[in-house]
Write a protein that holds these residues in place. Structure first.
Motif, PDB file in Angstrom:
ATOM      1  N   ARG A  43      -6.347   3.562   8.000  1.00  0.00           N
ATOM      2  CA  ARG A  43      -6.018   2.200   8.415  1.00  0.00           C
ATOM      3  C   ARG A  43      -4.558   2.093   8.852  1.00  0.00           C
ATOM      4  NH1 ARG A  43     -10.297   2.651   5.951  1.00  0.00           N
ATOM      5  NH2 ARG A  43     -11.978   1.151   5.877  1.00  0.00           N
ATOM      6  N   LEU A  44      -3.687   2.855   8.222  1.00  0.00           N
ATOM      7  CA  LEU A  44      -2.276   2.866   8.622  1.00  0.00           C
ATOM      8  C   LEU A  44      -2.096   3.588   9.961  1.00  0.00           C
ATOM      9  CD1 LEU A  44      -0.732   3.558   5.131  1.00  0.00           C
ATOM     10  CD2 LEU A  44      -0.343   1.515   6.521  1.00  0.00           C
ATOM     11  N   ARG A  45      -2.706   4.768  10.097  1.00  0.00           N
ATOM     12  CA  ARG A  45      -2.582   5.538  11.355  1.00  0.00           C
ATOM     13  C   ARG A  45      -3.179   4.792  12.543  1.00  0.00           C
ATOM     14  NH1 ARG A  45      -4.146   9.893   8.041  1.00  0.00           N
ATOM     15  NH2 ARG A  45      -6.269   9.685   8.807  1.00  0.00           N
ATOM     16  N   SER A  46      -4.271   4.090  12.329  1.00  0.00           N
ATOM     17  CA  SER A  46      -4.954   3.403  13.427  1.00  0.00           C
ATOM     18  C   SER A  46      -4.293   2.078  13.792  1.00  0.00           C
ATOM     19  CB  SER A  46      -6.420   3.159  13.064  1.00  0.00           C
ATOM     20  OG  SER A  46      -6.513   2.190  12.018  1.00  0.00           O
ATOM     21  N   GLY A  47      -3.354   1.638  12.965  1.00  0.00           N
ATOM     22  CA  GLY A  47      -2.676   0.375  13.241  1.00  0.00           C
ATOM     23  C   GLY A  47      -3.378  -0.845  12.678  1.00  0.00           C
ATOM     24  N   ARG A  48      -4.459  -0.640  11.931  1.00  0.00           N
ATOM     25  CA  ARG A  48      -5.147  -1.782  11.300  1.00  0.00           C
ATOM     26  C   ARG A  48      -4.290  -2.392  10.207  1.00  0.00           C
ATOM     27  NH1 ARG A  48     -11.040   0.196   9.826  1.00  0.00           N
ATOM     28  NH2 ARG A  48     -11.087  -1.846   8.842  1.00  0.00           N
ATOM     29  N   TRP A  49      -3.464  -1.556   9.575  1.00  0.00           N
ATOM     30  CA  TRP A  49      -2.518  -2.021   8.562  1.00  0.00           C
ATOM     31  C   TRP A  49      -1.127  -1.561   8.946  1.00  0.00           C
ATOM     32  CZ3 TRP A  49      -4.922  -0.446   3.193  1.00  0.00           C
ATOM     33  CH2 TRP A  49      -6.119  -1.138   2.993  1.00  0.00           C
ATOM     34  N   GLN A  50      -0.130  -2.308   8.533  1.00  0.00           N
ATOM     35  CA  GLN A  50       1.267  -1.958   8.749  1.00  0.00           C
ATOM     36  C   GLN A  50       1.947  -1.881   7.388  1.00  0.00           C
ATOM     37  OE1 GLN A  50       3.579  -5.063  10.560  1.00  0.00           O
ATOM     38  NE2 GLN A  50       5.347  -3.755  10.834  1.00  0.00           N
ATOM     39  N   TYR A  57       1.026  -3.348   2.240  1.00  0.00           N
ATOM     40  CA  TYR A  57       0.599  -3.334   3.634  1.00  0.00           C
ATOM     41  C   TYR A  57       0.253  -4.735   4.128  1.00  0.00           C
ATOM     42  CZ  TYR A  57      -0.131   1.367   1.886  1.00  0.00           C
ATOM     43  OH  TYR A  57       0.036   2.582   1.268  1.00  0.00           O
ATOM     44  N   ARG A  58       0.475  -4.939   5.434  1.00  0.00           N
ATOM     45  CA  ARG A  58       0.093  -6.179   6.109  1.00  0.00           C
ATOM     46  C   ARG A  58      -1.079  -5.866   7.022  1.00  0.00           C
ATOM     47  NH1 ARG A  58       1.122  -8.732  11.022  1.00  0.00           N
ATOM     48  NH2 ARG A  58       2.487  -7.051  11.687  1.00  0.00           N
ATOM     49  N   VAL A  59      -2.121  -6.670   6.945  1.00  0.00           N
ATOM     50  CA  VAL A  59      -3.272  -6.504   7.822  1.00  0.00           C
ATOM     51  C   VAL A  59      -2.838  -6.898   9.234  1.00  0.00           C
ATOM     52  CG1 VAL A  59      -5.612  -7.296   8.319  1.00  0.00           C
ATOM     53  CG2 VAL A  59      -4.902  -6.940   5.947  1.00  0.00           C
ATOM     54  N   ALA A  60      -3.139  -6.042  10.212  1.00  0.00           N
ATOM     55  CA  ALA A  60      -2.746  -6.290  11.601  1.00  0.00           C
ATOM     56  C   ALA A  60      -3.267  -7.646  12.063  1.00  0.00           C
ATOM     57  CB  ALA A  60      -3.285  -5.187  12.503  1.00  0.00           C
ATOM     58  N   GLY A  61      -2.436  -8.343  12.818  1.00  0.00           N
ATOM     59  CA  GLY A  61      -2.816  -9.643  13.346  1.00  0.00           C
ATOM     60  C   GLY A  61      -2.457 -10.801  12.445  1.00  0.00           C
ATOM     61  N   THR A  62      -2.029 -10.502  11.232  1.00  0.00           N
ATOM     62  CA  THR A  62      -1.627 -11.558  10.322  1.00  0.00           C
ATOM     63  C   THR A  62      -0.236 -12.046  10.721  1.00  0.00           C
ATOM     64  OG1 THR A  62      -2.840 -10.492   8.530  1.00  0.00           O
ATOM     65  CG2 THR A  62      -1.229 -12.150   7.907  1.00  0.00           C
ATOM     66  N   PRO A  63      -0.075 -13.350  10.894  1.00  0.00           N
ATOM     67  CA  PRO A  63       1.254 -13.833  11.290  1.00  0.00           C
ATOM     68  C   PRO A  63       2.296 -13.561  10.206  1.00  0.00           C
ATOM     69  CG  PRO A  63      -0.353 -15.649  11.203  1.00  0.00           C
ATOM     70  CD  PRO A  63      -1.049 -14.400  10.760  1.00  0.00           C
ATOM     71  N   SER A  64       3.487 -13.205  10.652  1.00  0.00           N
ATOM     72  CA  SER A  64       4.596 -12.971   9.728  1.00  0.00           C
ATOM     73  C   SER A  64       5.214 -14.313   9.345  1.00  0.00           C
ATOM     74  CB  SER A  64       5.643 -12.087  10.410  1.00  0.00           C
ATOM     75  OG  SER A  64       6.712 -11.850   9.537  1.00  0.00           O
TER      76      SER A  64
END
Length: 131
Positions: A43-50, A57-64
């Motif tokens: 999930r980290l490598r694929s960019g789904r999580w940061q 980790y932050r789920v991709a697409g979640t507003p900061s």
């Protein structure tokens, strides 16, 4: 019609948990919800999580947001750590604006270095901490 006994996948469980935490999940929570180390890495490598901090980790697409940054820092702290100073004031609505950099406190014998976070060391009496 939805089957009320339908099995919830690990990804759905992680997404539900993250939704209650401003889009954040920890490695410990992900493991509790059934993801393996390899699945987390994927999930980290694929960019789904940061990765925001080690193990947070932050789920991709979640507003900061400042609340998200503050919670991410708190989740990365040792167990006795807490939001403090201007961050705590903003969280409990004491009229202070949210600081641009989260401010946290850990016990005097603890060490915590987090990028983009001010970490203070001071004794914390449990009765002085609100959760």
């Amino acid at each position: 019609m939805v089957d009320m006994h339908q099995h919830v996948t690990s990804d759905e469980a992680v997404t539900a948990r993250a939704a209650t935490q401003f889009g954040l999940v920890t490695v410990a929570q992900a493991r509790e919800l059934g993801l393996s180390t390899d699945q987390i890495k994927h999930r980290l490598r694929s960019g789904r999580w940061q990765a925001l901090h080690r193990g947070v980790y932050r789920v991709a697409g979640t507003p900061s947001s400042w609340r998200q940054r503050a919670l991410a820092a708190c989740l990365a702290l040792p167990p006795d750590g807490t939001a403090s100073h201007l961050t705590a004031s903003a969280l409990v609505h004491l009229g202070e604006p949210a600081p641009p950099t989260p401010q946290l406190t850990v016990g005097p014998s603890r060490s915590a270095r987090l990028a983009g976070v001010v970490v203070h060391r001071s004794p914390l009496d449990p009765q002085d901490v609100t959760r």
